[in-house]
Design an enzyme around this catalytic site. Structure first.
Site, PDB file in Angstrom:
ATOM      1  N   LYS A  84       0.888  -1.305  -0.019  1.00 56.72           N
ATOM      2  CA  LYS A  84      -0.122   0.066   0.061  1.00 56.72           C
ATOM      3  C   LYS A  84       0.848   1.169   0.061  1.00 56.72           C
ATOM      4  O   LYS A  84       0.301   2.203   0.431  1.00 56.72           O
ATOM      5  CB  LYS A  84      -0.969   0.041   1.073  1.00 56.72           C
ATOM      6  CG  LYS A  84      -1.790  -1.098   1.424  1.00 56.72           C
ATOM      7  CD  LYS A  84      -2.118  -1.844   0.211  1.00 56.72           C
ATOM      8  CE  LYS A  84      -3.286  -1.378  -0.668  1.00 56.72           C
ATOM      9  NZ  LYS A  84      -3.653  -1.911  -1.946  1.00 56.72           N
ATOM     10  N   SER A 108      -4.831   2.855   4.343  1.00 57.11           N
ATOM     11  CA  SER A 108      -5.069   2.096   3.002  1.00 57.11           C
ATOM     12  C   SER A 108      -5.039   0.388   3.244  1.00 57.11           C
ATOM     13  O   SER A 108      -5.702  -0.065   2.614  1.00 57.11           O
ATOM     14  CB  SER A 108      -3.736   2.225   2.078  1.00 57.11           C
ATOM     15  OG  SER A 108      -3.834   1.987   0.658  1.00 57.11           O
ATOM     16  N   HIS A 165       7.183  -7.282  -2.444  1.00 51.76           N
ATOM     17  CA  HIS A 165       6.956  -6.671  -0.868  1.00 51.76           C
ATOM     18  C   HIS A 165       7.911  -7.334   0.025  1.00 51.76           C
ATOM     19  O   HIS A 165       7.669  -6.978   1.404  1.00 51.76           O
ATOM     20  CB  HIS A 165       5.464  -6.933  -0.488  1.00 51.76           C
ATOM     21  CG  HIS A 165       4.349  -6.139  -1.305  1.00 51.76           C
ATOM     22  ND1 HIS A 165       4.634  -4.851  -1.698  1.00 51.76           N
ATOM     23  CD2 HIS A 165       3.149  -6.577  -1.926  1.00 51.76           C
ATOM     24  CE1 HIS A 165       3.374  -4.499  -2.306  1.00 51.76           C
ATOM     25  NE2 HIS A 165       2.781  -5.553  -2.211  1.00 51.76           N
TER      26      HIS A 165
HETATM   27  S1  PPS Z   1      -0.283  -2.901  -3.367  1.00 52.63           S
HETATM   28  O1  PPS Z   1      -1.696  -3.888  -3.168  1.00 52.63           O
HETATM   29  O2  PPS Z   1       0.231  -3.277  -2.201  1.00 52.63           O
HETATM   30  O3  PPS Z   1       0.456  -3.364  -4.492  1.00 52.63           O
HETATM   31  O4  PPS Z   1      -0.797  -1.441  -3.264  1.00 52.63           O
HETATM   32  P1  PPS Z   1       0.113  -0.275  -3.840  1.00 52.63           P
HETATM   33  O5  PPS Z   1      -0.221  -0.192  -5.144  1.00 52.63           O
HETATM   34  O6  PPS Z   1       1.336  -0.238  -3.196  1.00 52.63           O
HETATM   35  O7  PPS Z   1      -0.830   0.930  -3.052  1.00 52.63           O
HETATM   36  C1  PPS Z   1      -2.277   1.247  -3.241  1.00 52.63           C
HETATM   37  C2  PPS Z   1      -2.244   2.630  -2.830  1.00 52.63           C
HETATM   38  O8  PPS Z   1      -1.881   3.556  -3.653  1.00 52.63           O
HETATM   39  C3  PPS Z   1      -2.777   4.398  -4.243  1.00 52.63           C
HETATM   40  N1  PPS Z   1      -2.529   4.808  -5.758  1.00 52.63           N
HETATM   41  C4  PPS Z   1      -2.174   5.993  -6.105  1.00 52.63           C
HETATM   42  N2  PPS Z   1      -1.844   6.999  -5.560  1.00 52.63           N
HETATM   43  C5  PPS Z   1      -1.629   8.247  -6.144  1.00 52.63           C
HETATM   44  N3  PPS Z   1      -1.459   8.290  -7.623  1.00 52.63           N
HETATM   45  C6  PPS Z   1      -1.712   7.206  -8.122  1.00 52.63           C
HETATM   46  N4  PPS Z   1      -1.628   7.044  -9.496  1.00 52.63           N
HETATM   47  C7  PPS Z   1      -1.830   6.072  -7.357  1.00 52.63           C
HETATM   48  N5  PPS Z   1      -2.046   4.739  -7.811  1.00 52.63           N
HETATM   49  C8  PPS Z   1      -2.367   3.917  -6.811  1.00 52.63           C
HETATM   50  C9  PPS Z   1      -3.938   3.695  -4.150  1.00 52.63           C
HETATM   51  O9  PPS Z   1      -5.060   4.554  -4.362  1.00 52.63           O
HETATM   52  C10 PPS Z   1      -3.770   3.112  -2.755  1.00 52.63           C
HETATM   53  O10 PPS Z   1      -3.937   4.251  -1.627  1.00 52.63           O
HETATM   54  P2  PPS Z   1      -5.093   4.663  -0.941  1.00 52.63           P
HETATM   55  O11 PPS Z   1      -4.577   5.635  -0.019  1.00 52.63           O
HETATM   56  O12 PPS Z   1      -5.773   3.501  -0.286  1.00 52.63           O
HETATM   57  O13 PPS Z   1      -5.949   5.177  -1.945  1.00 52.63           O
END
Ligand code: PPS
Length: 294
Positions: free
Chosen positions: A47, A137, A107
């Site tokens: 996340k 998240s 991860h």
């Molecule tokens: S995972 O399942 O661990 O691979 O998730 P991960 O991709 O690491 O994290 C998901 C969170 O990243 C946010 N996200 C973004 N934020 C800003 N800009 C962009 N383009 C973007 N893409 C993904 C996603 O919304 C999750 O955060 P939260 O706070 O839940 O919205």
């Protein structure tokens, strides 16, 4: 083993970290993984912006040709190293099939990284995100991604997170572990909060790290394509192509809010004080600092 056997199961254990039992079963294959010298590893605690960084890198690798980025879902374009689930190729099997140069998602905490990445001196980009936004998240992700046990109440989940009893274990150890190793590897350590504030500058850092030059208009195209709004509506990045029994976006979308500071909408004053106190103990003596405010 069918999907029902991975849904809402308790976590197993991989050495010192809690992890999905199906991933633990696949560990021997991961440990023996053969990295290639031109692999680029994308490492994060869950996340923390993995999908965002993955899409940026795939776009850079294809010189901003966005049609090529739509060729498949992000989890197939950037395979998830330690992923193992019934009825589908494991991350290692996917990686064995794709041509170089490969992008690899993990991860894993740094001390569990398969030896081959170090032996081949692979480049790594680590992205960290502040603990409070990660825990919120993660709480929503636990609800929608059914591979996780039921997260319980937010209070219970905050406690489990502080205790390192969530999948991939302690956030504190993860971010510090990778931070401490940054000079021993070809590693670029990035922050989600910096990427939010100035994505152009962060993309320039990535290009410099990769030794790539890209036209300014290409950077502008990549910036637009990887904005939260664009990624939320793009089926190749928003995880809506995953089977609903594994990820139920009606409970919480994978692309949820994509902002910094959302924790302030969730933590009570008492929870925040407790979290801060624990945080200070865990991070004492470290020069790793996070921006927590929006
Ligand atoms: S995972 O399942 O661990 O691979 O998730 P991960 O991709 O690491 O994290 C998901 C969170 O990243 C946010 N996200 C973004 N934020 C800003 N800009 C962009 N383009 C973007 N893409 C993904 C996603 O919304 C999750 O955060 P939260 O706070 O839940 O919205």
């Amino acid at each position: 083993m069918g999907n029902d056997e991975v849904i809402r199961q308790d976590l197993g254990c991989l050495y010192d970290i809690p992890l999905y039992k199906c991933f633990v079963a696949g560990w021997p294959q991961v440990e023996a993984f053969q990295a290639r010298p031109d692999d680029l590893l994308i490492a994060t605690y869950p996340k923390s912006g993995t999908t965002w960084l993955s899409e940026i890198l795939d776009a850079i690798y294809h010189d901003g040709d966005l049609e090529k980025c739509r060729r498949d879902a992000i989890y197939n374009r950037v395979p998830f190293l330690e992923m193992k689930a019934p009825g589908i190729l494991s991350g290692v099997e996917q990686l064995e099939k794709i041509p170089s140069p490969r992008l690899v998602k993990t991860h894993l905490p740094v001390h569990l990284l398969p030896a081959s990445f170090q032996e081949k001196d692979c480049k790594v980009i680590y992205m960290a995100r502040n603990a409070k936004d990660v825990v919120i998240s993660y709480y929503y992700f636990y609800q929608m991604a059914k591979i996780h046990p039921d997260p319980g109440t937010l209070s219970e989940f905050l406690q489990a997170f502080m205790d390192g009893k969530v999948a991939y274990g302690s956030w504190y150890k993860h971010v510090k572990g990778w931070w401490e190793k940054r000079h021993e590897k070809r590693l670029l350590y990035l922050f989600y909060e910096d990427m939010k504030k100035d994505p152009r500058r962060e993309i320039q850092k990535i290009l410099q790290f990769l030794g790539k030059e890209v036209a300014e208009e290409t950077v502008a195209r990549i910036l637009h394509h990887t904005s939260f709004q664009e990624m939320k509506k793009n089926p190749a990045t928003n995880y809506e192509t995953m089977p609903t029994e594994l990820m139920d976006h009606s409970l919480s979308p994978f692309m949820r809010k994509g902002i910094s500071g959302d924790w302030a909408n969730h933590f009570t004053v008492a929870q925040n004080e407790r979290f801060d106190q624990h945080y200070q103990q865990q991070m004492a003596g470290s020069d790793l600092c996070f921006q927590m405010e929006a």
